[in-house]
Write an enzyme that holds these catalytic residues in place. Structure first.
Site, PDB file in Angstrom:
ATOM      1  N   HIS A 241     -12.975   2.415  -0.792  1.00 25.79           N
ATOM      2  CA  HIS A 241     -13.049   0.968  -0.558  1.00 25.79           C
ATOM      3  C   HIS A 241     -12.425   0.623   0.798  1.00 25.79           C
ATOM      4  CE1 HIS A 241     -14.243  -0.441  -4.676  1.00 25.79           C
ATOM      5  NE2 HIS A 241     -13.941   0.834  -4.899  1.00 25.79           N
TER       6      HIS A 241
ATOM      7  N   ASP B 213     -12.287  -7.581  -1.511  1.00 21.02           N
ATOM      8  CA  ASP B 213     -12.994  -6.539  -2.248  1.00 21.02           C
ATOM      9  C   ASP B 213     -13.418  -7.099  -3.602  1.00 21.02           C
ATOM     10  OD1 ASP B 213     -13.014  -4.117  -4.223  1.00 21.02           O
ATOM     11  OD2 ASP B 213     -12.994  -3.194  -2.239  1.00 21.02           O
TER      12      ASP B 213
ATOM     13  N   THR C 101     -18.273  -3.116  -1.803  1.00 20.22           N
ATOM     14  CA  THR C 101     -18.064  -1.893  -1.032  1.00 20.22           C
ATOM     15  C   THR C 101     -18.988  -0.746  -1.417  1.00 20.22           C
ATOM     16  OG1 THR C 101     -16.302  -1.251  -2.541  1.00 20.22           O
ATOM     17  CG2 THR C 101     -15.657  -2.396  -0.530  1.00 20.22           C
TER      18      THR C 101
END
Length: 196
Positions: free
Chosen positions: A15, A123, A145
């Site tokens: 990520h 994220d 991601t």
């Protein structure tokens, strides 16, 4: 006018790498943009592998692409219940993220022609940090991601579930040869891989 984005990736190496590469692309494309990537402490299992990469990022910080590494600082104890779950890990670092962003706001308030913080890019696993962005009165944007194939698979499985076409347990397809035809994928997806 210059703008600043605050990227906050999930504390996992894949990520972080995806987020850093996206930040680099954006900074290269837009001269008026600066980005600060807030790096949360990694969960214990992946911390050792990530250390050299995080150290290299910290050393590569520039005026336009900065890395703010949040350390545990010894304030977390291993006796916390479920301290290693994703949700708890992110929740435990909300005060640290808040302080890091406040530091950015304070720093920019003292500079002439400083960039305006335009938003948080979070994220997909850090949605609890939307509240922090709201506290600073800036919008939040989610960054996915994973690749487009995983996104297509996720949307298709959700579509099946929403239309009551997905009534299975993980064990139902362990040895199944059934394949799903998923819009967006060029080949059928083996159902037995859904439990992996």
């Amino acid at each position: 006018m210059n703008f600043q984005l605050v990227f906050i990736p999930y504390p996992g190496i894949s990520h972080l790498r995806s987020t850093v590469e996206m930040a680099k692309l954006l900074v290269d494309l837009e001269n008026r943009l600066t980005i600060s990537v807030v790096i949360l402490p990694f969960l214990s299992g992946s911390a050792a592998a990530a250390s050299p990469y995080v150290e290299a990022l910290s050393a590569a910080s520039s005026d336009r692409l900065r890395y703010e590494v949040i350390s545990t600082g010894g304030d977390q104890t291993t006796s916390e219940p479920e301290a290693t779950t994703l949700d708890m890990h992110i929740e435990n670092h909300i005060p640290n993220v808040r302080r890091a962003v406040a530091k950015l706001f304070d720093h920019y308030s003292t500079l002439p022609n400083s960039p305006k913080i335009a938003g948080f890019v979070l994220d997909m696993f850090c949605t609890s940090l939307i509240d922090v962005a709201n506290e600073f009165h800036v919008p939040s944007y989610l960054f996915y991601t994973s690749n487009a194939g995983v996104l297509a698979l996720g949307f298709h499985v959700q579509h099946l579930y929403d239309n009551n076409n997905y009534h299975v347990r993980e064990s139902d397809f362990e040895d199944s040869e059934t394949e799903l035809v998923i819009p967006g994928l060029i080949r059928p997806y083996p159902v037995k891989l859904l439990g992996c």
